[in-house]
Design an enzyme around this catalytic site. Structure first.
Site, PDB file in Angstrom:
ATOM      1  CE  LYS A 233      -5.154  -3.621   0.963  1.00  0.00           C
ATOM      2  NZ  LYS A 233      -5.447  -2.193   0.725  1.00  0.00           N
TER       3      LYS A 233
ATOM      4  CB  SER B 121      -0.945  -0.055   1.210  1.00  0.00           C
ATOM      5  OG  SER B 121      -1.879   0.975   1.187  1.00  0.00           O
TER       6      SER B 121
ATOM      7  CG  ASP C 101       8.247   5.046 -11.500  1.00  0.00           C
ATOM      8  OD1 ASP C 101       9.019   4.062 -11.507  1.00  0.00           O
ATOM      9  OD2 ASP C 101       7.037   4.957 -11.798  1.00  0.00           O
TER      10      ASP C 101
END
Length: 461
Positions: free
Chosen positions: A321, A296, A307
């Site tokens: 998740k 999460s 990224d």
């Protein structure tokens, strides 16, 4: 006869009402849907008229709705009036009960993380353990919230938990029953220390209401001690508040950079979360540690930093998740928690993993830049060293002792201190992964080879 027809129409009306409430777009394939609804009504009516015991129509319809929602995923849930009224989240920072974070994995209630210092932690409950029964009540096919409700109770009350653990052969076997006394626990969500080479280390337990404040305080203390690089440890961190994940990512990312975005079927569910100001720590070299227990909010932070090229990730692929649930009220005091969107990293990677489709086991989650495979039992021992993180407020924090080898942390420190370059570490990690894959393929192929040899011997006889 008339009463039966009226009863049939009442059931049909009720089902259509509930189905219409749940799925306002379900009539795109109207003919087929109506046929299926008619079958459902037939079943409900036949059960009501012929079942060996008297049935309650409301309970039958409620059960049908739960079945419909249960087909979607492990996170959507129909909440009856009692459950909807009692619906609460676990993000306040104050926890009662046993001190475990749970998730549904492969249909089983699975322990993601026992909170350090809690009854479950002290009893030796491990990440990956499965809860089989609560006070002898089987919970295998039970919705997660129902199982959690069974474990809750007044502080000081007792509960018996049956746990299954994976052995060396990969098989789950039941352990002797655990008997717990429920406690009220106030966790310390952050633990920090200085490592050799002026590498700051911050371990984040979860993303609760005061995580950001605690992280900021820890970083300031490490900065005073001369920190020149940082390890952010998110292993076994099951997540928590989205706002906490966004705020912590903002500490390291430049202005106007994407942190995460959500996307669903409806355009309204598209939402971007970006940085809006200059970060507090824009340049400090940063490594993030993750494992299969990182989920999460942990995945949102690690994915955003990866990224945007702001940090390198070390460890193992994360849990996967990252779905957005919306809770909406239904008639009669009931409610529906429905997955409406998924979280995506800035580059467009879907974090959510499809656990129901075994062919997609290698999809989803955050894949580390440098993979370090660490046996689960040894990794659990490293985690267990944090037993004293949670302590009674007002009392002196116990001294921490770190004696277990931690190759994941060691690798991150090697890279941050320049003993190994990131590119060298990536290349070594890639070769190790290829070797593991080859061994796995050989292991799968070897029984077939033995079978063929046995077949030839049999034929020669």
């Amino acid at each position: 006869m008339k009463s039966k027809k009226l009863n049939r129409y009442a059931v049909l009306g009720g089902v259509l009402f509930f189905m219409g409430t749940l799925f306002p777009y379900a009539y795109a394939a109207a003919d087929n849907s109506l046929k299926q609804l008619r079958t459902l009504v037939d079943v409900l009516e036949y059960v009501k008229e012929n079942y060996v015991e008297v049935t309650d129509t409301d309970k039958l319809v409620s059960g049908a709705i739960k079945g419909v929602v249960g087909e979607l995923d492990d996170f959507s849930q129909y909440l009856d009036p009692k459950d909807y009224k009692e619906l609460k989240n676990d993000t306040r920072g104050d926890f009662g009960g046993l001190g475990i974070r749970l998730q549904k994995v492969d249909g089983f209630i699975t322990i993601m993380t026992p909170m350090p210092g809690t009854p479950a932690f002290k009893a030796g409950v491990m990440p990956g353990d499965r809860i089989v029964a609560v006070d002898d009540k089987d919970v295998k096919n039970m919705p997660l919230d129902e199982a959690v409700e069974l474990m809750r109770g007044p502080v000081g009350s007792k509960v018996k938990i049956t746990i299954s653990r994976k052995n060396d052969k990969g098989e789950y076997t039941n352990l002797p029953d655990f008997k717990f006394k429920r406690e009220k626990i106030v966790p310390e969500v952050v633990y920090s220390r200085m490592l050799p080479g002026k590498v700051g280390y911050v371990y984040l337990v979860d993303f609760s209401g005061h995580s950001t404040e605690a992280i900021k305080k820890a970083l300031k203390e490490l900065q005073k001690q001369g920190m020149t690089s940082l390890v952010l440890d998110l292993r076994f961190n099951p997540g928590g508040l989205l706002t906490g994940a966004v705020d912590i990512a903002k500490l390291f990312l430049a202005q106007d950079e994407m942190i995460v975005y959500t996307q669903g079927r409806k355009p309204d569910y598209y939402q971007e979360f970006k940085t809006s100001a200059r970060p507090d720590y824009p340049d400090i070299p940063l490594a993030v540690l993750v494992n299969q227990g990182s989920a999460s909010a942990s995945e949102i932070v690690s994915g955003a930093l990866q990224d945007n090229g702001r940090a390198f990730i070390v460890g193992q692929r994360t849990f996967g998740k990252a779905s957005v649930q919306q809770v909406m009220p239904l008639s009669g005091g009931a409610g529906l928690r429905l997955t409406i969107a998924h979280y995506y990293t800035p580059s467009g990677r879907l974090i959510q993993r499809d656990y129901r489709d075994k062919t997609k086991a290698d999809e989803g989650g955050i894949v580390p830049d440098v993979e370090v495979v660490f046996p689960a039992d040894k990794e659990a021992k490293v985690f267990m060293q944090y037993n004293n993180i949670v302590h009674t407020p007002g009392q002196k924090t116990p001294a921490m002792k770190f004696t277990e080898a931690d190759p994941v942390l060691d690798k991150a420190v090697e890279i941050l201190t320049g003993k190994v370059s990131l590119e060298e570490a990536k290349e070594t990690s890639k070769k190790a992964a290829e070797e593991r894959k080859a061994k796995k393929m050989d292991k799968k192929a070897s029984p077939k080879t033995d079978d063929k040899k046995a077949g030839k011997k049999e034929a020669s006889k």
